[in-house]
Motif scaffolding. Sequence first.
Motif, PDB file in Angstrom:
ATOM      1  N   ILE A  12      -1.625   0.898   7.294  1.00  0.00           N
ATOM      2  CA  ILE A  12      -3.009   0.960   7.427  1.00  0.00           C
ATOM      3  C   ILE A  12      -3.238   0.847   9.090  1.00  0.00           C
ATOM      4  O   ILE A  12      -2.252   0.544   9.882  1.00  0.00           O
ATOM      5  N   SER A  37      -8.145  -2.669   7.660  1.00  0.00           N
ATOM      6  CA  SER A  37      -9.187  -2.226   6.676  1.00  0.00           C
ATOM      7  C   SER A  37      -8.791  -2.626   5.280  1.00  0.00           C
ATOM      8  O   SER A  37      -7.745  -2.072   4.660  1.00  0.00           O
ATOM      9  N   LEU A  39     -10.233  -1.937   2.533  1.00  0.00           N
ATOM     10  CA  LEU A  39     -10.686  -0.700   1.662  1.00  0.00           C
ATOM     11  C   LEU A  39      -9.335   0.114   1.783  1.00  0.00           C
ATOM     12  O   LEU A  39      -8.816   0.561   0.653  1.00  0.00           O
ATOM     13  N   GLN A  40      -8.516   0.547   2.998  1.00  0.00           N
ATOM     14  CA  GLN A  40      -7.317   1.258   2.830  1.00  0.00           C
ATOM     15  C   GLN A  40      -6.014   0.413   2.090  1.00  0.00           C
ATOM     16  O   GLN A  40      -5.402   1.181   1.448  1.00  0.00           O
ATOM     17  N   VAL A  42      -6.695  -1.515  -0.614  1.00  0.00           N
ATOM     18  CA  VAL A  42      -6.821  -1.487  -1.857  1.00  0.00           C
ATOM     19  C   VAL A  42      -6.500  -0.146  -2.284  1.00  0.00           C
ATOM     20  O   VAL A  42      -5.975   0.070  -3.468  1.00  0.00           O
ATOM     21  N   ASP A  43      -6.810   0.950  -1.761  1.00  0.00           N
ATOM     22  CA  ASP A  43      -6.453   2.338  -1.992  1.00  0.00           C
ATOM     23  C   ASP A  43      -4.932   2.475  -1.839  1.00  0.00           C
ATOM     24  O   ASP A  43      -4.428   3.239  -2.872  1.00  0.00           O
ATOM     25  N   GLN A  44      -4.059   1.969  -1.303  1.00  0.00           N
ATOM     26  CA  GLN A  44      -2.792   2.139  -1.284  1.00  0.00           C
ATOM     27  C   GLN A  44      -2.238   1.208  -2.095  1.00  0.00           C
ATOM     28  O   GLN A  44      -1.085   1.593  -2.932  1.00  0.00           O
ATOM     29  N   TYR A  45      -2.619   0.361  -2.537  1.00  0.00           N
ATOM     30  CA  TYR A  45      -2.063  -0.549  -3.742  1.00  0.00           C
ATOM     31  C   TYR A  45      -2.646   0.044  -5.050  1.00  0.00           C
ATOM     32  O   TYR A  45      -1.586   0.317  -5.803  1.00  0.00           O
ATOM     33  N   LEU A  46      -3.488   0.718  -5.125  1.00  0.00           N
ATOM     34  CA  LEU A  46      -3.817   1.380  -6.509  1.00  0.00           C
ATOM     35  C   LEU A  46      -2.669   2.613  -6.638  1.00  0.00           C
ATOM     36  O   LEU A  46      -2.267   2.861  -7.566  1.00  0.00           O
ATOM     37  N   ALA A  47      -2.865   3.422  -5.229  1.00  0.00           N
ATOM     38  CA  ALA A  47      -1.763   4.537  -5.376  1.00  0.00           C
ATOM     39  C   ALA A  47      -0.475   3.985  -5.715  1.00  0.00           C
ATOM     40  O   ALA A  47       0.494   4.621  -6.525  1.00  0.00           O
ATOM     41  N   TYR A  48      -0.114   2.823  -5.329  1.00  0.00           N
ATOM     42  CA  TYR A  48       1.420   2.423  -5.454  1.00  0.00           C
ATOM     43  C   TYR A  48       1.675   1.986  -7.084  1.00  0.00           C
ATOM     44  O   TYR A  48       2.550   2.335  -7.532  1.00  0.00           O
ATOM     45  N   ASN A  50      -0.068   3.516  -9.424  1.00  0.00           N
ATOM     46  CA  ASN A  50      -0.158   4.340 -10.325  1.00  0.00           C
ATOM     47  C   ASN A  50       1.396   5.379 -10.043  1.00  0.00           C
ATOM     48  O   ASN A  50       1.645   5.941 -11.249  1.00  0.00           O
TER      49      ASN A  50
END
Length: 244
Positions: A12, A37, A39-40, A42-48, A50
Amino acid sequence: MSDAAATLTIDIDGWEGPLDLLLALARTQKVDLRALSILQLVDQYLAYVNQARELKLEVAADYLVMAAWLAYLKSALLLPRDPEVEPSPEELALRLQLRLERLNAMREAGARLIARDRMGRDVFPRGAPEGLKTVRKSRWQAEIYDLIAAYGQISARTRPVMHVVAVRPVMTLDDAIARVSELVGERVDWSTIESFLPADAHGLYRKSALASSFVAALELARQGRVELRQKSPFAPLYLKGAQA
């Protein structure tokens, strides 16, 4: 899943690297959290999560807690500091890091225990096992009173006992038989046994004379030389010479 794949690496604005290292640097204020960030993150955690289908649930939970604490630290920096709030965000972050280190140590210890050799599978007991030898050593504890009491008991058992018989005035049985035989021949009527005692008998000598005279009366009655009479138990005992 390999250890490298299980590590959450984020990219990030302001940081690129493992999440746990970011949390450690943020606690020591070596990273500017204002430039990060959330928000970034959280997005990378969810992608990780998945992408890593075989990821263990406890690993994902650890990273989720780390990310939440980063968000909390950033909010603490952006918002005005309340001096009454204890503990501080830095102290809370330190506690989190220590707990995560303890959790990791517990997991490693559990893994080492599970990986040990098992009886019956990897190692086998001896065919003729030997028994355990128990070695016992006595340790005595005693105080001065206990020693003196034990010495007194042993000394009392081994000390020679000297019994001294007090000299008392007594009337022998032979003297009593001779006296009763002489007096009963002189009397015709019934006479109490006390009348056969010496006139000067007093104290202990009177008791001895009475006991000896009673035994003498019984012996003479057995020989048939005197007759005995008593009206009731504990009543006076009467003697009289036997008629030929």
